[in-house]
Design an enzyme around this catalytic site. Structure first.
Site, mmCIF file in Angstrom:
data_model
loop_
_atom_site.group_PDB
_atom_site.id
_atom_site.type_symbol
_atom_site.label_atom_id
_atom_site.label_comp_id
_atom_site.label_asym_id
_atom_site.label_seq_id
_atom_site.Cartn_x
_atom_site.Cartn_y
_atom_site.Cartn_z
ATOM 1 N N ASP A 125 39.568 36.782 63.303
ATOM 2 C CA ASP A 125 39.479 35.606 64.157
ATOM 3 C C ASP A 125 38.171 34.852 63.877
ATOM 4 O O ASP A 125 37.134 35.471 63.650
ATOM 5 C CB ASP A 125 39.529 36.063 65.625
ATOM 6 C CG ASP A 125 39.508 34.899 66.593
ATOM 7 O OD1 ASP A 125 40.399 34.045 66.504
ATOM 8 O OD2 ASP A 125 38.588 34.846 67.435
ATOM 9 N N GLU B 270 40.728 33.456 59.667
ATOM 10 C CA GLU B 270 40.992 32.138 60.245
ATOM 11 C C GLU B 270 39.880 31.157 59.877
ATOM 12 O O GLU B 270 38.742 31.303 60.318
ATOM 13 C CB GLU B 270 41.087 32.238 61.775
ATOM 14 C CG GLU B 270 41.405 30.909 62.426
ATOM 15 C CD GLU B 270 40.977 30.823 63.879
ATOM 16 O OE1 GLU B 270 41.404 29.862 64.537
ATOM 17 O OE2 GLU B 270 40.216 31.681 64.365
#
Ligand code: NAG
Ligand code: NAG
Ligand code: NAG
Ligand code: NAG
Ligand code: NAG
Length: 532
Positions: free
Chosen positions: A228, A252
């Site tokens: 993330d 990400e």
């Protein structure tokens, strides 16, 4: 292209010493279904529970375990799930930590999602079904509720590990999203929750996270990671972290700029990323905002700009972006977007609810509980997803070259985009259109086969024959996507048990009062190749 294949091989080698568990090569054949645990299934499987978008809804790992058939019947071969570690307990001004991103204790599991035994049972069942498990991990920050008095007063002793202020960047609010120092070292979104920003450039912090992830992956037999907010930690942290994990990681990096995204591959920082390059032109071409030419352009630039487009994950929905259908609820448009994601280069990623045509807009409204759909396996998008996932697997089975065969553009114009992927005999020629279900009827000439090849359109089960140039007529109506293969490819399979001869839909056209237009599409590459 050769240069990029060579550097792709180099990137693979750079990681190969560590790959005992699932590696990049194995992941490339997979397709991923993204599950938000709190919103996928309740333990008892019931479907009438209502809940507010910003609060905990009650989905669990056991709920997911009981509803794995739904994913297996969609023919996905991997799932990506919410972070699994213990989160803060507070209800905050920005809602509950139902999504799992507000880590408090990295060494305890999130008891809202179930027990350790529940989690282990889930992993065992996934592996029994040969479904890979990708777990989302948060490395940029720990979290604590706060009262919106700036600077946030954080009680660092509550964190495990990182129980001291010295492991964190001093408080500042990210304000300049173009300034790397600012968006990597300052704290994200300080409202309701303080996302205390870990100083991952410190060896003590990096070593602890590396040791933690190594334990996490091996303790729970995790096959891959989504990292993330990878863009918000320092570059140097990422490759060592991925190496410690020893599995394929997708990081990400939220940007549509080629250079900003591809640098993560060219500098060997990350193996894979969600494909935000294609995301923007893909969605825009269905929203009167962009064209398939823009999408094609980005696709071609990424082939040379990035090391390895097959390690990127094409998608049109995830838990951070407004649902595709929030802009237009036309089902045909959603079918075309889904077909593109499943048949383009890379590791297709579909977010739960996309196959049910959910319409939620920005966060948290794009996180509707899946049970609201009643897990309807007859929804046209569900059926389409299942068919195209199966077809992709079938092509991979017939040809080991399929997965890393670069898609070639066969047609690109205002309203149509056709790609050809795979070697002769196991190629898939897919055509998407942005005409919508209200669009008029069209015929277009599409290439991609060899002279006189018998061709079957898999979604409508119609047959046609390629001409001397390997081209054929694609009859398009109702704005739906078309997917063509060599007829031999479907022998002894469950696809198209019966077929009819392809033809236009004359009746519907006159009923709508629309003229059946003949568009001589630009046939690139293939026609020239076979005429030569
Ligand atoms: C990936 O794993 C497979 C199966 O274990 C193995 O055959 C292959 O050589 C590995 N590839 C790399 C690049 O490590
Ligand atoms: C933080 O910065 C954003 C702009 O990036 C701004 O909208 C927000 O109000 C700021 N918050 C605080 C607490 O300063
Ligand atoms: C970038 O952000 C950092 C941290 O907020 C700040 O110290 C620096 O002055 C900024 N640089 C520029 C060029 O704005
Ligand atoms: C993994 O298991 C070991 C041995 O039980 C334990 O010491 C370690 O903390 C665990 N790691 C994680 C991340 O759960
Ligand atoms: C389809 O793309 C064309 C060309 O950009 C555009 O004119 C048209 O508005 C688009 N249609 C939809 C439904 O987005």
């Amino acid at each position: 292209m050769r240069a990029s294949l060579v550097s792709a091989a180099a990137a693979v080698l750079a990681f190969s010493g560590l790959a005992s568990a699932a590696n990049l090569t194995e992941w490339k054949d997979r397709s991923i279904y993204q599950v938000m645990i709190d919103r996928y299934a309740l333990t008892d499987g019931s479907t009438d529970h209502e809940c507010a978008a910003h609060l905990t809804c009650g989905g669990t790992w056991a709920g997911l375990l009981n509803k794995l058939d739904y994913i297996e019947d969609l023919s996905f071969t991997a799932i990506q799930i919410s972070p699994i570690v213990k989160n803060i307990e507070e209800h905050t001004a920005v809602g509950d930590p139902y999504h799992g991103y507000w880590s408090l204790d990295n060494y305890a599991l999130n008891d809202k999602f179930g027990t350790e035994e529940d989690f282990r049972k889930l992993v065992a069942e996934l592996h029994k079904r040969d479904i890979f498990l990708m777990v989302d991990v948060v490395v940029n920050n720990m979290a604590q509720a706060f009262d919106n008095v700036i600077p946030p007063k954080v009680d660092y002793s509550k964190f495990n590990p990182f129980n001291d202020k010295k492991y964190f960047h001093p408080y500042c609010n990210v304000t300049d999203w173009e300034n790397t120092t600012d968006y990597q070292n300052c704290w994200l979104y300080p409202y309701g929750v303080a996302l205390a920003d870990l100083d991952t450039a410190q060896p003590a912090v990096a070593n602890e996270l590396n040791s933690w992830v190594k334990g996490l992956v091996s303790n729970y037999s995790i096959d891959g990671l989504r990292i993330d907010a990878a863009k918000h930690v320092n570059d140097e942290f990422l490759p060592a972290f991925a190496e410690a994990a020893g599995v394929f990681s997708i990081g990400e990096v939220l940007t549509g700029e080629i250079n900003d995204l591809c640098r993560y591959q060219t500098l060997n920082l990350l193996q894979g990323m969600p494909n935000y390059l294609e995301y923007y032109p893909l969605t825009k071409s269905f929203r009167y905002e962009g064209t398939f030419e823009d999408l094609d352009d980005v696709r071609n630039k990424a082939k040379t700009g990035c090391n390895d487009v097959f390690a990127l994950g094409p998608f049109v929905e995830n838990h951070d972006m407004p649902r595709f259908a929030s802009a237009s609820d036309d089902l045909a448009l959603a079918m075309n977007a889904m077909a593109y994601v499943l048949l383009a280069d890379g590791i297709p990623t579909v977010y739960q609810g996309q196959e049910q045509h959910f319409k939620g807009n920005g966060t948290p409204f794009n996180r509707e509980p899946l049970w609201q759909s009643g897990y309807d396996k007859t929804h046209p998008l569900y059926v389409l997803t299942s068919t195209l996932n199966k077809l992709r697997r079938h092509a991979q089975k017939l040809s080991p070259e399929y997965t890393e065969w670069p898609s070639e553009t066969v047609v690109v114009n205002m309203n149509h985009y056709c790609l050809r992927k795979g070697p002769q005999g196991s190629q898939i020629v897919s055509c998407i259109t942005n005409k919508s279900s209200q669009g008029d009827n069209f015929k277009i000439v599409v290439g991609g086969f060899q002279a006189n090849d018998p061709v079957i359109e898999v979604l409508g089960c119609t047959t046609t024959t390629a001409d001397a140039a390997g081209s054929f007529t694609s009859y398009q109506f109702d704005g739906e996507p078309r997917v063509y293969v060599h007829a031999d490819m479907l022998k002894d399979t469950e696809f198209c048990p019966t077929t009819t001869v392809a033809q236009g839909k004359i009746g519907a056209a006159s009923a709508k009062g629309a003229a059946t237009g003949l568009l001589m599409a630009v046939t690139l590459g293939w026609a020239a190749l076979f005429l030569a």
